[in-house]
Design an enzyme around this catalytic site. Structure first.
Site, PDB file in Angstrom:
ATOM      1  N   ARG A  86      -5.625   2.620 -16.026  1.00 55.01           N
ATOM      2  CA  ARG A  86      -5.763   3.411 -14.796  1.00 55.01           C
ATOM      3  C   ARG A  86      -6.459   4.757 -14.986  1.00 55.01           C
ATOM      4  NH1 ARG A  86      -1.919   5.107 -12.184  1.00 55.01           N
ATOM      5  NH2 ARG A  86      -2.817   4.752 -10.139  1.00 55.01           N
ATOM      6  N   TYR A 101      -9.677   4.939 -12.710  1.00 53.14           N
ATOM      7  CA  TYR A 101      -9.627   5.735 -11.479  1.00 53.14           C
ATOM      8  C   TYR A 101      -9.428   7.225 -11.729  1.00 53.14           C
ATOM      9  CZ  TYR A 101      -7.621   1.146 -10.006  1.00 53.14           C
ATOM     10  OH  TYR A 101      -7.339  -0.172  -9.800  1.00 53.14           O
ATOM     11  N   CYS A 160     -13.249   2.380 -29.006  1.00 52.97           N
ATOM     12  CA  CYS A 160     -14.565   2.983 -29.210  1.00 52.97           C
ATOM     13  C   CYS A 160     -15.305   3.136 -27.877  1.00 52.97           C
ATOM     14  CB  CYS A 160     -15.367   2.138 -30.190  1.00 52.97           C
ATOM     15  SG  CYS A 160     -14.473   1.953 -31.725  1.00 52.97           S
ATOM     16  N   GLU A 161     -14.781   4.006 -27.039  1.00 52.11           N
ATOM     17  CA  GLU A 161     -15.369   4.322 -25.731  1.00 52.11           C
ATOM     18  C   GLU A 161     -14.971   5.764 -25.411  1.00 52.11           C
ATOM     19  OE1 GLU A 161     -16.830   2.294 -23.250  1.00 52.11           O
ATOM     20  OE2 GLU A 161     -16.562   0.336 -24.205  1.00 52.11           O
ATOM     21  N   GLY A 182       0.763  -1.245   0.000  1.00 49.22           N
ATOM     22  CA  GLY A 182       0.000   0.000   0.000  1.00 49.22           C
ATOM     23  C   GLY A 182       0.788   1.286   0.000  1.00 49.22           C
ATOM     24  N   GLU A 227       3.944  -6.745   1.727  1.00 50.25           N
ATOM     25  CA  GLU A 227       3.445  -7.104   0.392  1.00 50.25           C
ATOM     26  C   GLU A 227       3.431  -5.883  -0.523  1.00 50.25           C
ATOM     27  OE1 GLU A 227      -0.500  -8.401   1.375  1.00 50.25           O
ATOM     28  OE2 GLU A 227       0.166 -10.227   2.372  1.00 50.25           O
ATOM     29  N   PRO A 228       4.559  -5.190  -0.688  1.00 52.33           N
ATOM     30  CA  PRO A 228       4.534  -3.995  -1.541  1.00 52.33           C
ATOM     31  C   PRO A 228       4.373  -4.373  -3.014  1.00 52.33           C
ATOM     32  CG  PRO A 228       6.793  -4.514  -0.955  1.00 52.33           C
ATOM     33  CD  PRO A 228       5.913  -5.488  -0.199  1.00 52.33           C
ATOM     34  N   GLY A 229       3.602  -3.609  -3.730  1.00 50.85           N
ATOM     35  CA  GLY A 229       3.448  -3.807  -5.171  1.00 50.85           C
ATOM     36  C   GLY A 229       3.875  -2.531  -5.882  1.00 50.85           C
ATOM     37  N   ARG A 230       2.948  -1.598  -5.903  1.00 55.67           N
ATOM     38  CA  ARG A 230       3.165  -0.328  -6.607  1.00 55.67           C
ATOM     39  C   ARG A 230       4.502   0.336  -6.254  1.00 55.67           C
ATOM     40  NH1 ARG A 230      -1.164   2.662  -8.227  1.00 55.67           N
ATOM     41  NH2 ARG A 230      -2.453   1.577  -6.700  1.00 55.67           N
TER      42      ARG A 230
HETATM   43  C1  LIG Z   1      -2.921  -5.335  -4.169  1.00 58.50           C
HETATM   44  C2  LIG Z   1      -2.434  -5.890  -2.887  1.00 58.50           C
HETATM   45  C3  LIG Z   1      -1.157  -5.553  -2.403  1.00 58.50           C
HETATM   46  C4  LIG Z   1      -0.257  -4.552  -3.080  1.00 58.50           C
HETATM   47  O1  LIG Z   1      -0.741  -3.256  -2.981  1.00 58.50           O
HETATM   48  P1  LIG Z   1       0.160  -2.017  -3.433  1.00 58.50           P
HETATM   49  O2  LIG Z   1      -0.654  -0.835  -3.137  1.00 58.50           O
HETATM   50  O3  LIG Z   1       0.445  -2.181  -4.876  1.00 58.50           O
HETATM   51  O4  LIG Z   1       1.415  -2.063  -2.611  1.00 58.50           O
HETATM   52  C5  LIG Z   1      -0.728  -6.166  -1.245  1.00 58.50           C
HETATM   53  N1  LIG Z   1      -1.511  -7.062  -0.579  1.00 58.50           N
HETATM   54  C6  LIG Z   1      -2.743  -7.393  -1.015  1.00 58.50           C
HETATM   55  C7  LIG Z   1      -3.539  -8.363  -0.249  1.00 58.50           C
HETATM   56  C8  LIG Z   1      -3.246  -6.821  -2.184  1.00 58.50           C
HETATM   57  O5  LIG Z   1      -4.468  -7.151  -2.603  1.00 58.50           O
END
Ligand SMILES: *Cc1c(COP(=O)(O)O)cnc(C)c1O
Length: 417
Positions: free
Chosen positions: A312, A316, A342-343, A239, A273-276
């Site tokens: 995105r 959003y 076509c949107e 997050g 659990e970092p993603g972004r």
């Molecule tokens: C999407 C998600 C993440 C990653 O979120 P980011 O905002 O990209 O860091 C981590 N844990 C869970 C359970 C998610 O669904």
């Protein structure tokens, strides 16, 4: 140090000219910087140095094998939300003991696949899921490591579509009912309860919601331990936000400091659990200007990438910086940058001052490494675009552009036609 820089008016990824890449592989294309991926992973990892922890990269942000392998090489694990993501992560060589499995809707076959693969734990999101994992584990004669994903009812102050930790969200188990569920889990034979988990939302630009969450989780941890359950892991989800425009998210070091302060006496191995945060600013999407069009009310720049390639903005209203691949435009223009779909929602930029792009110019959309390619689709029967990874002065296509033949793969004309 930013790895997407101009040299002689030409945008580069590390040492490689973007123009050279797209002249060879075509547009649209996603281009990733390996050095940026590494730097972001290390910043997060270093923020928790000295404390037992594992960075379980959230595969859904960008699930390219090359990206996964980059983090695995640095000691990373993964957070998955489907059997398909597990397959990818294993194909990239992840250590199954560093895999955590989240998501509200796990199927029996996915649970069995994860158990057979020997993952670390399931983040369980409902009472029924507890029973189901217990049952599948029983059939396989295995014990399933589990954590309960609790919903702490904390507002992450981000976009409503990426807010997950409020009471009204579909995610997790209400923290007020979590103790009951731990007690119930304890009665199930095939579960090994080893953790507490949460994930409150995405693109957070403050540390305080994380701290507020941990304060609530600490009370829960104490309660669970009083039941005689030997907790080992505290999973704090992902997050942490990134800069797309003018937001100023905390540095990983600041995030780490605040979290360590709150968790130092718990004696738990921390999972993240970092993603972004790891991939967002490590990737760009490059498109070509097909046409420019003067409308009655505003101007349009029509490019060869659309909402199917980068969803995105349509989904959003997100902001992506726009930069020319070669700086040779005269002045700026206020325009919408739109795709061929076509949107009416098919825009990447809405009424913004951008370089006065002309036909044939290459346009780079910045900060597109997270939830870019992974959210792309074949809508309007458009083949998905290639992904390229740059490392120093080298680059390789890590995923080929789809061909039109790929669009009908697996389809059958019914025999009755
Ligand atoms: C999407 C998600 C993440 C990653 O979120 P980011 O905002 O990209 O860091 C981590 N844990 C869970 C359970 C998610 O669904």
């Amino acid at each position: 140090m930013h790895y997407f820089q101009y040299k002689d008016e030409q945008l580069h990824a590390e040492e490689v000219s973007i123009k050279d890449i797209v002249e060879r592989v075509g547009t649209p294309a996603y281009i990733y910087s390996h050095a940026t991926l590494e730097r972001h992973f290390k910043a997060m990892d270093d923020a928790f140095a000295g404390t037992p922890h594992t960075i379980c990269y959230s595969v859904k942000a960008n699930s390219s094998l090359g990206v996964l392998k980059t983090f695995i090489n640095l000691g990373g694990g993964v957070d998955i939300v489907s059997g398909g993501e597990l397959y990818r992560a294993l194909a990239a060589g992840v250590d199954p003991k560093k895999v955590v499995y989240s998501g509200v809707g796990k199927r029996d076959d996915e649970i069995a696949y994860a158990l057979d693969s020997g993952i670390l734990l399931f983040n369980v999101e409902s009472e029924q899921e507890l029973d189901r994992i217990d049952m599948v584990a029983g059939h396989l004669g295995k014990k399933a490591g589990i954590a309960l994903r609790v919903n702490p009812d904390v507002d992450p102050e981000t976009h409503p579509y990426i807010t997950t930790g409020l009471k009204k969200a579909k995610f997790g188990i209400n923290i007020e009912r979590a103790l009951e569920q731990y007690a119930r889990a304890k009665t199930l034979q095939n579960l090994e309860i080893i953790g507490v988990d949460c994930h409150i939302g995405s693109q957070l630009t403050k540390v305080s919601p994380f701290v507020d969450t941990i304060k609530k989780l600490k009370r829960l941890v104490a309660g669970v331990r009083e039941m005689g359950i030997d907790l080992k892991y505290l999973d704090l989800g992902g997050g942490l936000g990134i800069q797309y425009n003018d937001e100023v998210p905390p540095l990983p070091s600041e995030y780490g400091k605040a979290i360590l302060e709150e968790t130092k006496d718990l004696g738990l191995h921390l999972l993240f659990e970092p993603g972004r945060n790891l991939v967002g600013n490590a990737g760009i999407l490059v498109a070509k200007c097909l046409f420019t069009k003067k409308g009655d009310e505003k101007d349009f720049i029509i490019i060869d990438a659309g909402m199917n390639d980068l969803a995105r903005p349509a989904l959003y209203g997100s902001f992506h910086g726009v930069q020319p691949v070669v700086k040779d435009q005269e002045g700026t223009v206020v325009a919408d940058i739109v795709g061929p779909i076509c949107e009416s929602g098919d825009f990447l930029v809405k009424e913004r001052e951008v370089p006065n792009f002309k036909q044939g110019d290459f346009v780079a959309f910045m900060s597109a490494g997270a939830y870019g390619f992974t959210m792309s689709s074949n809508y309007n029967s458009r083949p998905r675009v290639p992904e390229i990874m740059v490392k120093g002065d080298r680059y390789e296509v890590i995923r080929e552009r789809e061909k039109v033949e790929d669009l009908i793969k697996g389809e059958h004309l019914p025999s009755f036609l």
